[in-house]
Design a protein around this motif. Structure first.
Motif, mmCIF file in Angstrom:
data_model
loop_
_atom_site.group_PDB
_atom_site.id
_atom_site.type_symbol
_atom_site.label_atom_id
_atom_site.label_comp_id
_atom_site.label_asym_id
_atom_site.label_seq_id
_atom_site.Cartn_x
_atom_site.Cartn_y
_atom_site.Cartn_z
ATOM 1 N N LYS A 50 0.974 -1.343 0.115
ATOM 2 C CA LYS A 50 0.140 0.106 0.037
ATOM 3 C C LYS A 50 0.628 0.811 0.853
ATOM 4 O O LYS A 50 0.840 1.708 -0.784
ATOM 5 C CB LYS A 50 -0.819 0.332 1.411
ATOM 6 N N ILE A 51 1.403 1.214 0.439
ATOM 7 C CA ILE A 51 2.244 2.323 0.792
ATOM 8 C C ILE A 51 3.286 2.201 -0.495
ATOM 9 O O ILE A 51 3.726 3.420 -0.780
ATOM 10 C CB ILE A 51 4.226 2.193 1.669
ATOM 11 N N GLY A 52 3.710 1.537 -1.243
ATOM 12 C CA GLY A 52 4.681 1.645 -2.545
ATOM 13 C C GLY A 52 3.847 1.998 -3.406
ATOM 14 O O GLY A 52 4.044 3.062 -4.083
ATOM 15 N N VAL A 100 6.425 7.356 10.922
ATOM 16 C CA VAL A 100 6.565 6.531 10.294
ATOM 17 C C VAL A 100 6.982 5.572 10.223
ATOM 18 O O VAL A 100 6.623 4.328 10.279
ATOM 19 C CB VAL A 100 6.638 7.470 8.655
ATOM 20 N N GLN A 101 8.260 6.054 10.134
ATOM 21 C CA GLN A 101 9.370 4.871 10.688
ATOM 22 C C GLN A 101 9.230 4.026 11.310
ATOM 23 O O GLN A 101 9.667 2.610 11.513
ATOM 24 C CB GLN A 101 11.064 5.028 10.509
ATOM 25 N N SER A 102 8.782 4.891 13.060
ATOM 26 C CA SER A 102 8.212 3.606 13.827
ATOM 27 C C SER A 102 7.073 2.821 13.991
ATOM 28 O O SER A 102 7.254 1.754 13.839
ATOM 29 C CB SER A 102 8.631 4.430 14.628
ATOM 30 N N ASN A 103 6.445 3.096 12.922
ATOM 31 C CA ASN A 103 5.110 2.663 12.632
ATOM 32 C C ASN A 103 5.417 1.512 12.117
ATOM 33 O O ASN A 103 4.769 0.366 12.060
ATOM 34 C CB ASN A 103 3.694 3.479 11.845
ATOM 35 N N MET A 104 6.014 1.625 11.119
ATOM 36 C CA MET A 104 6.601 0.804 10.102
ATOM 37 C C MET A 104 7.100 -0.636 10.263
ATOM 38 O O MET A 104 6.854 -1.811 9.694
ATOM 39 C CB MET A 104 6.964 1.186 8.621
ATOM 40 N N GLN A 105 7.862 0.038 11.695
ATOM 41 C CA GLN A 105 8.672 -0.983 12.546
ATOM 42 C C GLN A 105 7.659 -2.097 12.954
ATOM 43 O O GLN A 105 8.333 -3.030 13.743
ATOM 44 C CB GLN A 105 10.246 -0.757 13.151
ATOM 45 N N ASN A 106 6.112 -1.989 13.361
ATOM 46 C CA ASN A 106 5.722 -2.532 14.751
ATOM 47 C C ASN A 106 4.952 -3.860 14.253
ATOM 48 O O ASN A 106 5.106 -3.923 12.864
ATOM 49 C CB ASN A 106 4.256 -1.824 14.360
ATOM 50 N N GLY A 107 5.452 -4.659 14.896
ATOM 51 C CA GLY A 107 5.522 -6.135 15.125
ATOM 52 C C GLY A 107 6.768 -6.832 14.500
ATOM 53 O O GLY A 107 6.670 -8.321 14.581
ATOM 54 N N ILE A 118 11.275 -8.498 5.963
ATOM 55 C CA ILE A 118 10.093 -7.068 5.770
ATOM 56 C C ILE A 118 11.494 -6.249 6.016
ATOM 57 O O ILE A 118 10.844 -4.872 6.410
ATOM 58 C CB ILE A 118 9.408 -7.524 6.870
ATOM 59 N N VAL A 119 12.464 -6.418 6.773
ATOM 60 C CA VAL A 119 13.423 -4.994 7.500
ATOM 61 C C VAL A 119 13.774 -4.384 5.852
ATOM 62 O O VAL A 119 14.217 -3.328 5.646
ATOM 63 C CB VAL A 119 13.959 -6.250 8.132
ATOM 64 N N ARG A 120 13.609 -5.067 5.084
ATOM 65 C CA ARG A 120 14.468 -4.697 3.804
ATOM 66 C C ARG A 120 13.330 -3.947 3.106
ATOM 67 O O ARG A 120 13.976 -3.121 2.724
ATOM 68 C CB ARG A 120 15.305 -6.075 2.624
ATOM 69 N N ARG A 121 12.813 -4.998 2.958
ATOM 70 C CA ARG A 121 10.813 -3.896 2.306
ATOM 71 C C ARG A 121 11.127 -2.842 3.322
ATOM 72 O O ARG A 121 11.113 -1.547 2.469
ATOM 73 C CB ARG A 121 10.459 -4.722 2.346
ATOM 74 N N ASN A 122 11.374 -2.808 4.252
ATOM 75 C CA ASN A 122 11.220 -1.124 4.870
ATOM 76 C C ASN A 122 12.302 -0.521 4.752
ATOM 77 O O ASN A 122 12.039 0.913 4.730
ATOM 78 C CB ASN A 122 10.925 -1.939 7.196
ATOM 79 N N LYS A 123 13.532 -1.246 4.321
ATOM 80 C CA LYS A 123 14.006 -0.505 4.293
ATOM 81 C C LYS A 123 14.050 0.194 2.935
ATOM 82 O O LYS A 123 14.761 1.729 3.118
ATOM 83 C CB LYS A 123 15.482 -1.181 4.609
ATOM 84 N N THR A 124 13.659 0.116 2.264
ATOM 85 C CA THR A 124 13.300 0.347 0.996
ATOM 86 C C THR A 124 12.690 1.469 0.449
ATOM 87 O O THR A 124 12.393 2.698 -0.309
ATOM 88 C CB THR A 124 13.523 -1.001 -0.778
ATOM 89 N N THR A 125 11.222 1.398 1.045
ATOM 90 C CA THR A 125 10.323 2.355 1.470
ATOM 91 C C THR A 125 10.688 3.282 2.094
ATOM 92 O O THR A 125 10.356 4.736 1.498
ATOM 93 C CB THR A 125 9.500 1.449 2.135
ATOM 94 N N MET A 126 11.518 3.061 3.311
ATOM 95 C CA MET A 126 12.277 4.478 3.999
ATOM 96 C C MET A 126 13.411 5.211 2.946
ATOM 97 O O MET A 126 13.311 6.399 3.771
ATOM 98 C CB MET A 126 12.376 3.755 5.631
ATOM 99 N N ASP A 127 13.541 4.806 1.989
ATOM 100 C CA ASP A 127 15.065 6.105 1.297
ATOM 101 C C ASP A 127 13.809 6.296 0.844
ATOM 102 O O ASP A 127 13.811 7.759 0.264
ATOM 103 C CB ASP A 127 15.557 5.211 0.897
ATOM 104 N N LYS A 128 12.494 6.126 0.250
ATOM 105 C CA LYS A 128 11.947 7.007 -1.078
ATOM 106 C C LYS A 128 10.718 7.802 0.557
ATOM 107 O O LYS A 128 10.559 8.954 -0.115
ATOM 108 C CB LYS A 128 10.635 5.650 -1.309
ATOM 109 N N ILE A 129 10.794 7.233 0.542
ATOM 110 C CA ILE A 129 9.803 8.652 1.852
ATOM 111 C C ILE A 129 11.330 9.647 2.727
ATOM 112 O O ILE A 129 10.871 11.117 2.844
ATOM 113 C CB ILE A 129 9.706 8.065 3.443
ATOM 114 N N ARG A 130 13.024 8.692 2.420
ATOM 115 C CA ARG A 130 13.425 10.385 2.790
ATOM 116 C C ARG A 130 13.355 11.154 2.039
ATOM 117 O O ARG A 130 13.685 12.325 2.351
ATOM 118 C CB ARG A 130 14.765 9.003 3.907
ATOM 119 N N GLY A 131 13.316 10.722 1.008
ATOM 120 C CA GLY A 131 14.187 11.500 -0.200
ATOM 121 C C GLY A 131 13.190 12.087 -0.433
ATOM 122 O O GLY A 131 12.707 13.548 -0.652
ATOM 123 N N PHE A 132 11.798 11.566 0.203
ATOM 124 C CA PHE A 132 10.345 12.486 -0.145
ATOM 125 C C PHE A 132 10.888 13.598 0.902
ATOM 126 O O PHE A 132 10.466 15.000 0.638
ATOM 127 C CB PHE A 132 8.978 12.543 0.246
#
Length: 307
Positions: free
Chosen positions: A128-130, A197-204, A273-287
């Motif tokens: 969904k974030i993607g 946002v990163q904290s919410n993505m690391q839940n679980g 999931i950690v690897r996918r979170n890292k890829t997604t957070m790179d996009k968010i930090r760039g934004f």
């Protein structure tokens, strides 16, 4: 005449005596024959006995035994081995296990269910974030102003949350906050939103790591406890044959297998999931970095217009 009659009388007497002797001899002959043949009646007695015993010995007089029922034919498509219940396995483990073994098994089941729930939900969230990142690339940067770009994003989008935080930071740069440079203040506001946002993505992820590291030891504990109880039962029964040892010990080893089955998916899911979170957070930090630059540029343009 008297002489003649005496002769006749003597003749008659001699004839009578002869006749009597003949009669006596004739009468004595059957008796002698009867006495001579007196042992012979034993044979008829034996014959009589044989004839009496003959009906008892004849098998035809007894009723014929009922014929044995024919074996039922096996049903086609269903082997006979399916009718034999397995005395060992998960069902026997649950039925014969004590309270500690059942609690251990329930803990492993809860761990497994929680692991799969978190992995599935996180995968949906990342997908969904993607999609929201692609929407932000298309709609936000093409908007004429930051406010219009924020309104073009969906409510639950992390990109909208970061854009709103940066936009509000430009409106709150006053009072004591005015002592901080506008660039630093805006950068800090965007960074806080990005961290949230990163904290919410690391839940679980903590639960996945915990399950992956502890599930094998929980299963090993169940195995040790099961083997202990099995050995106690074997010692009480006094039978140490292979069929008495293999079953309970095999049931106990199932606990270790269940622990590994719970831990392996948790570890693999955590790493993915950690690897996918890292890829997604790179996009968010760039934004966020691009948004910071836009806000600084907009503030400088507004200040130049006022002058």
């Amino acid at each position: 005449m008297v002489h003649i009659s005496a002769k006749r009388i003597s003749r008659a007497l001699s004839a009578g005596l002869a006749t009597a002797v003949a009669v006596v001899s004739l009468a004595g002959a059957p008796l002698s024959v009867a006495f001579a043949q007196s042992p012979a009646p034993v044979a008829p007695a034996a014959a009589t006995t044989t004839t009496v015993a003959t009906p008892v010995a004849v098998p035809a007089a007894l009723p014929a035994p009922a014929p044995a029922p024919a074996p039922a034919p096996l049903q086609s498509g269903k082997p006979a081995a399916e009718k034999v219940d397995n005395p060992y396995g998960l069902k026997a483990l649950w039925a014969q296990g004590d309270l500690v073994a059942k609690i251990t098994l329930v803990i492993l089941v809860v761990m497994s269910v929680s692991t799969w729930y978190i992995m599935v939900s996180k995968l949906f969230e990342l997908n969904k974030i993607g999609g929201q990142a692609k929407a932000a690339e298309k709609s936000f940067w093409s908007a004429p102003t930051v406010l219009q770009g924020v309104e073009s994003l969906k409510e639950q989008s992390p990109f909208r949350f970061i854009a709103q935080a940066g936009l509000e930071s430009t409106k709150k740069h006053e009072g004591l906050l005015a002592h901080i440079s506008f660039a630093d203040w805006t950068s800090q506001s965007i960074q806080r939103a990005t961290d949230n946002v990163q904290s919410n993505m690391q839940n679980g992820l903590a639960l996945l790591a915990t399950v992956g590291s502890t599930a094998p030891f929980v299963g090993l504990f169940g195995t040790v406890w099961g083997i202990y109880n099995a050995l106690v039962k074997i010692g009480v029964s006094g039978q140490a044959s292979i069929d008495k040892v293999a079953g309970p010990v095999g049931e106990s080893l199932i606990m270790t297998a269940i622990g590994l089955a719970v831990a392996v998916p948790a570890v693999l899911g955590y790493n993915f999931i950690v690897r996918r979170n890292k890829t997604t957070m790179d996009k968010i930090r760039g934004f966020g970095s691009d948004l910071h630059s836009v806000l600084i540029g907009s503030s400088a343009a507004a200040a130049g217009t006022k002058k």
